[in-house]
Design a protein around this motif. Structure first.
Motif, PDB file in Angstrom:
ATOM      1  N   VAL A  60       1.006  -1.053   0.213  1.00 49.16           N
ATOM      2  CA  VAL A  60       0.582   0.246  -0.270  1.00 49.16           C
ATOM      3  C   VAL A  60       1.163   1.234  -0.088  1.00 49.16           C
ATOM      4  CG1 VAL A  60      -1.964   1.631   0.932  1.00 49.16           C
ATOM      5  CG2 VAL A  60      -1.750  -1.285   1.288  1.00 49.16           C
ATOM      6  N   PHE A  61       1.780   1.154   0.896  1.00 50.05           N
ATOM      7  CA  PHE A  61       2.459   2.298   1.177  1.00 50.05           C
ATOM      8  C   PHE A  61       3.227   2.463  -0.313  1.00 50.05           C
ATOM      9  CE2 PHE A  61       3.437   2.839   5.342  1.00 50.05           C
ATOM     10  CZ  PHE A  61       2.341   3.806   5.565  1.00 50.05           C
ATOM     11  N   GLY A  62       3.929   1.606  -1.344  1.00 50.03           N
ATOM     12  CA  GLY A  62       4.602   1.805  -2.158  1.00 50.03           C
ATOM     13  C   GLY A  62       3.288   2.217  -3.861  1.00 50.03           C
ATOM     14  N   THR A  63       2.138   2.321  -3.423  1.00 42.25           N
ATOM     15  CA  THR A  63       1.615   2.859  -4.173  1.00 42.25           C
ATOM     16  C   THR A  63       1.207   4.171  -4.028  1.00 42.25           C
ATOM     17  OG1 THR A  63      -0.642   2.425  -2.838  1.00 42.25           O
ATOM     18  CG2 THR A  63       0.015   1.006  -4.090  1.00 42.25           C
ATOM     19  N   ALA A  67       3.044   9.436 -13.644  1.00 46.59           N
ATOM     20  CA  ALA A  67       1.345   9.692 -13.434  1.00 46.59           C
ATOM     21  C   ALA A  67       0.923   8.758 -14.443  1.00 46.59           C
ATOM     22  CB  ALA A  67       1.401  11.220 -13.790  1.00 46.59           C
ATOM     23  N   GLY A  68       1.705   8.408 -15.770  1.00 44.87           N
ATOM     24  CA  GLY A  68       0.653   7.588 -16.298  1.00 44.87           C
ATOM     25  C   GLY A  68       0.515   8.227 -18.134  1.00 44.87           C
ATOM     26  N   ASP A  69       0.674   9.487 -18.537  1.00 46.73           N
ATOM     27  CA  ASP A  69      -0.020   9.985 -19.150  1.00 46.73           C
ATOM     28  C   ASP A  69       1.283  11.288 -19.586  1.00 46.73           C
ATOM     29  OD1 ASP A  69      -1.807  10.446 -21.525  1.00 46.73           O
ATOM     30  OD2 ASP A  69      -1.903  11.658 -20.756  1.00 46.73           O
ATOM     31  N   SER A  70       1.424  11.738 -20.498  1.00 46.06           N
ATOM     32  CA  SER A  70       1.930  13.433 -21.132  1.00 46.06           C
ATOM     33  C   SER A  70       1.579  14.324 -20.212  1.00 46.06           C
ATOM     34  CB  SER A  70       2.875  13.086 -22.442  1.00 46.06           C
ATOM     35  OG  SER A  70       1.050  12.700 -23.225  1.00 46.06           O
ATOM     36  N   SER A  71      -0.420  14.129 -20.108  1.00 52.79           N
ATOM     37  CA  SER A  71      -0.692  15.700 -19.717  1.00 52.79           C
ATOM     38  C   SER A  71      -0.645  15.537 -18.564  1.00 52.79           C
ATOM     39  CB  SER A  71      -2.141  15.110 -20.031  1.00 52.79           C
ATOM     40  OG  SER A  71      -2.738  14.450 -19.376  1.00 52.79           O
ATOM     41  N   ASP A  72      -1.847  16.376 -17.795  1.00 54.43           N
ATOM     42  CA  ASP A  72      -1.452  16.994 -16.247  1.00 54.43           C
ATOM     43  C   ASP A  72      -2.403  16.232 -15.414  1.00 54.43           C
ATOM     44  OD1 ASP A  72      -0.565  18.579 -14.373  1.00 54.43           O
ATOM     45  OD2 ASP A  72      -2.033  20.296 -14.083  1.00 54.43           O
ATOM     46  N   VAL A  73      -1.722  15.241 -14.772  1.00 56.09           N
ATOM     47  CA  VAL A  73      -1.990  14.204 -14.428  1.00 56.09           C
ATOM     48  C   VAL A  73      -1.762  14.406 -12.665  1.00 56.09           C
ATOM     49  CG1 VAL A  73      -2.242  11.779 -13.630  1.00 56.09           C
ATOM     50  CG2 VAL A  73      -2.251  12.501 -15.851  1.00 56.09           C
ATOM     51  N   PRO A  74      -3.292  14.710 -11.938  1.00 60.53           N
ATOM     52  CA  PRO A  74      -2.809  15.158 -10.505  1.00 60.53           C
ATOM     53  C   PRO A  74      -2.288  14.279  -9.785  1.00 60.53           C
ATOM     54  CG  PRO A  74      -5.379  14.591 -11.188  1.00 60.53           C
ATOM     55  CD  PRO A  74      -4.721  14.832 -12.630  1.00 60.53           C
ATOM     56  N   ARG A  75      -1.308  14.401  -9.476  1.00 60.83           N
ATOM     57  CA  ARG A  75      -0.234  13.634  -7.982  1.00 60.83           C
ATOM     58  C   ARG A  75      -1.478  13.651  -6.670  1.00 60.83           C
ATOM     59  NH1 ARG A  75       0.272  10.248 -10.026  1.00 60.83           N
ATOM     60  NH2 ARG A  75       2.109   9.743  -9.567  1.00 60.83           N
ATOM     61  N   MET A  76      -1.115  12.746  -6.055  1.00 58.64           N
ATOM     62  CA  MET A  76      -1.507  12.217  -4.226  1.00 58.64           C
ATOM     63  C   MET A  76      -0.596  13.690  -3.118  1.00 58.64           C
ATOM     64  SD  MET A  76      -1.165   8.348  -3.455  1.00 58.64           S
ATOM     65  CE  MET A  76      -2.528   7.357  -4.141  1.00 58.64           C
ATOM     66  N   PRO A  77      -1.362  14.707  -2.825  1.00 61.26           N
ATOM     67  CA  PRO A  77      -0.739  15.572  -2.284  1.00 61.26           C
ATOM     68  C   PRO A  77      -0.357  15.414  -1.023  1.00 61.26           C
ATOM     69  CG  PRO A  77      -2.891  15.082  -1.685  1.00 61.26           C
ATOM     70  CD  PRO A  77      -2.725  14.402  -2.520  1.00 61.26           C
ATOM     71  N   PHE A  78       0.823  14.267  -0.938  1.00 63.67           N
ATOM     72  CA  PHE A  78       1.784  13.760   0.400  1.00 63.67           C
ATOM     73  C   PHE A  78       3.304  14.139  -0.288  1.00 63.67           C
ATOM     74  CE2 PHE A  78      -1.077  10.930   0.244  1.00 63.67           C
ATOM     75  CZ  PHE A  78      -1.855  10.835   1.131  1.00 63.67           C
ATOM     76  N   ASN A  79       4.067  14.102   0.287  1.00 68.75           N
ATOM     77  CA  ASN A  79       5.604  14.292   0.620  1.00 68.75           C
ATOM     78  C   ASN A  79       6.367  12.703   0.339  1.00 68.75           C
ATOM     79  OD1 ASN A  79       8.755  14.593   1.364  1.00 68.75           O
ATOM     80  ND2 ASN A  79       7.821  16.750   1.654  1.00 68.75           N
ATOM     81  N   TRP A  80       6.594  13.270  -1.213  1.00 69.88           N
ATOM     82  CA  TRP A  80       7.634  11.937  -1.820  1.00 69.88           C
ATOM     83  C   TRP A  80       8.594  11.285  -0.673  1.00 69.88           C
ATOM     84  CZ3 TRP A  80      11.834  10.318  -3.446  1.00 69.88           C
ATOM     85  CH2 TRP A  80      12.051   9.256  -4.039  1.00 69.88           C
ATOM     86  N   THR A  81       9.042  11.781  -0.248  1.00 70.70           N
ATOM     87  CA  THR A  81      10.155  11.705   0.461  1.00 70.70           C
ATOM     88  C   THR A  81      10.298  11.070   1.795  1.00 70.70           C
ATOM     89  OG1 THR A  81      11.426  13.338  -0.461  1.00 70.70           O
ATOM     90  CG2 THR A  81      12.500  12.492   1.610  1.00 70.70           C
ATOM     91  N   VAL A  82       8.874  11.875   2.068  1.00 73.16           N
ATOM     92  CA  VAL A  82       8.648  11.414   3.566  1.00 73.16           C
ATOM     93  C   VAL A  82       7.958   9.740   3.414  1.00 73.16           C
ATOM     94  CG1 VAL A  82       6.843  11.139   5.639  1.00 73.16           C
ATOM     95  CG2 VAL A  82       8.086  13.451   4.792  1.00 73.16           C
ATOM     96  N   MET A  83       6.754   9.076   2.659  1.00 74.21           N
ATOM     97  CA  MET A  83       6.399   8.385   1.827  1.00 74.21           C
ATOM     98  C   MET A  83       7.460   7.633   1.813  1.00 74.21           C
ATOM     99  SD  MET A  83       3.225   8.630   1.970  1.00 74.21           S
ATOM    100  CE  MET A  83       3.630  10.109   3.506  1.00 74.21           C
ATOM    101  N   THR A  84       8.331   7.526   0.907  1.00 71.55           N
ATOM    102  CA  THR A  84       9.743   6.505   0.490  1.00 71.55           C
ATOM    103  C   THR A  84      10.133   6.018   1.528  1.00 71.55           C
ATOM    104  OG1 THR A  84       9.798   7.811  -1.689  1.00 71.55           O
ATOM    105  CG2 THR A  84      11.547   6.682  -0.664  1.00 71.55           C
ATOM    106  N   TRP A  85      10.223   7.092   2.581  1.00 66.95           N
ATOM    107  CA  TRP A  85      10.712   6.259   3.982  1.00 66.95           C
ATOM    108  C   TRP A  85      10.570   5.482   4.717  1.00 66.95           C
ATOM    109  CZ3 TRP A  85      15.590   6.010   5.402  1.00 66.95           C
ATOM    110  CH2 TRP A  85      16.849   7.329   5.659  1.00 66.95           C
ATOM    111  N   LEU A  86       8.920   5.986   5.076  1.00 69.50           N
ATOM    112  CA  LEU A  86       7.579   4.978   5.346  1.00 69.50           C
ATOM    113  C   LEU A  86       7.419   3.806   4.858  1.00 69.50           C
ATOM    114  CD1 LEU A  86       4.815   7.433   6.176  1.00 69.50           C
ATOM    115  CD2 LEU A  86       6.279   6.329   7.864  1.00 69.50           C
TER     116      LEU A  86
END
Length: 314
Positions: A186-189, A198-217
């Motif tokens: 789940v943390f991987g997702t 993001a899966g597409d070249s257009s402006d696809v929204p991302r989750m509003p979390f800190n990538w570094t923090v999520m990676t550490w978790l």
């Protein structure tokens, strides 16, 4: 009134070899759908077909105007049809066994409904223009399908063989390990949902979390899983020739390899090919955790509620 299956059962019968082959085919397609889904995302082909279930206004198939992204996305949809064929064949072969195995037929139908669920989530993902939450749900549904195919594949290997109890109890370690690996997935997702692919070249929204923090978790969950696996390995080492010990050893190897790929992924600035290897590794780690649970749990280790689950799995 005679049902089609009853009519066929009186005339056709399959042996265990055909059942094991069908289970292997279903497992293989569940792994393939995860990998091709990763290819779709990493090549920016998530909206290669801009509709669902139709690929475009011109029909269900990709057209040359949609380019390579349309071809990649449409190929992934075609593979979903192959998955349905594999699951359908598993249901037929398990239902028409000369020596009845109704539990496996039920598991076959579980696979079927998970495939339907994943198709619906996939359609919603396209309609929502690759919402990162639905993309994550789409992947988790694929992992749920992988769980069901793993259970069936494992069960076919144990058919007509007497169960060999473990020499030493392992307590709740296998359940804790599986739960931790589930958290790891789940943390991987979430890491994926906050990352740049993001899966597409257009402006696809991302989750509003800190990538570094999520990676550490994500890394912390992997470390905990490793610690639980080592503890379980030490317990099962008392019976070194047991399937549980072999399975735990293989799981540790897979988890260490996955950790190495994950570190390489960060060091290479999220190179697509390394991410794809990490995605495939996550599937193997999950399969390993499920099989560790199946090989180590015994009725003496669990309470009444868990006992029903173990009986269903075994």
């Amino acid at each position: 009134m005679t049902t089609p299956f009853q009519w066929l059962a009186a005339r056709v019968g399959f042996e265990r070899g055909a059942l094991r082959l069908a289970a292997s085919a279903a497992l293989a397609t569940s792994l393939m759908i995860i990998v091709t889904g990763g290819v779709v995302r990493l090549t920016g082909s998530g909206l290669g077909c801009d509709g669902w279930p139709r690929c475009s206004d011109n029909g269900f198939a990709a057209t040359p105007e949609l380019g390579v992204h349309g071809a990649i996305e449409f190929s992934n949809r075609v593979l979903s049809g192959v998955v349905c064929v594999a699951v359908g064949w598993l249901i037929v072969v398990s239902r028409l066994q000369r020596r009845s195995v109704p539990a496996l037929t039920r598991w076959g139908w579980v696979q079927f409904w998970i495939v339907i669920l994943n198709a619906v989530v996939g359609g919603l993902t396209v309609w929502a223009r690759l919402s990162p939450y639905l993309v994550a749900a789409h992947f988790l549904a694929a992992m749920l399908f992988l769980t069901a195919t793993t259970v069936v594949w494992h069960k076919t290997r144990l058919l007509d063989r007497p169960a060999r109890p473990l020499a030493a109890p392992v307590g709740r370690l296998p359940v804790a390990l599986l739960a931790t690996v589930a958290v790891l997935v789940v943390f991987g997702t979430i890491v994926t949902g906050t990352g740049p692919h993001a899966g597409d070249s257009s402006d696809v929204p991302r989750m509003p979390f800190n990538w570094t923090v999520m990676t550490w978790l994500h890394g912390a969950a992997a470390t905990l899983a490793f610690g639980l696996a080592v503890a379980l390995w030490l317990r099962t080492r008392r019976d070194p020739r047991s399937a549980a010990h072999r399975r735990t050893t293989l799981f540790l190897v897979a988890l260490l390899a996955q950790g190495l790929v994950g570190l390489t992924q960060v060091a290479t600035d999220l190179a697509e090919v390394v991410i794809l290897a990490h995605l495939l590794g996550s599937a193997f780690v999950w399969v390993g955790a499920v099989r560790v649970l199946l090989d180590t749990r015994t009725p003496a280790d669990v309470g009444e509620t868990q006992l029903r689950l173990v009986h269903a799995l075994r």
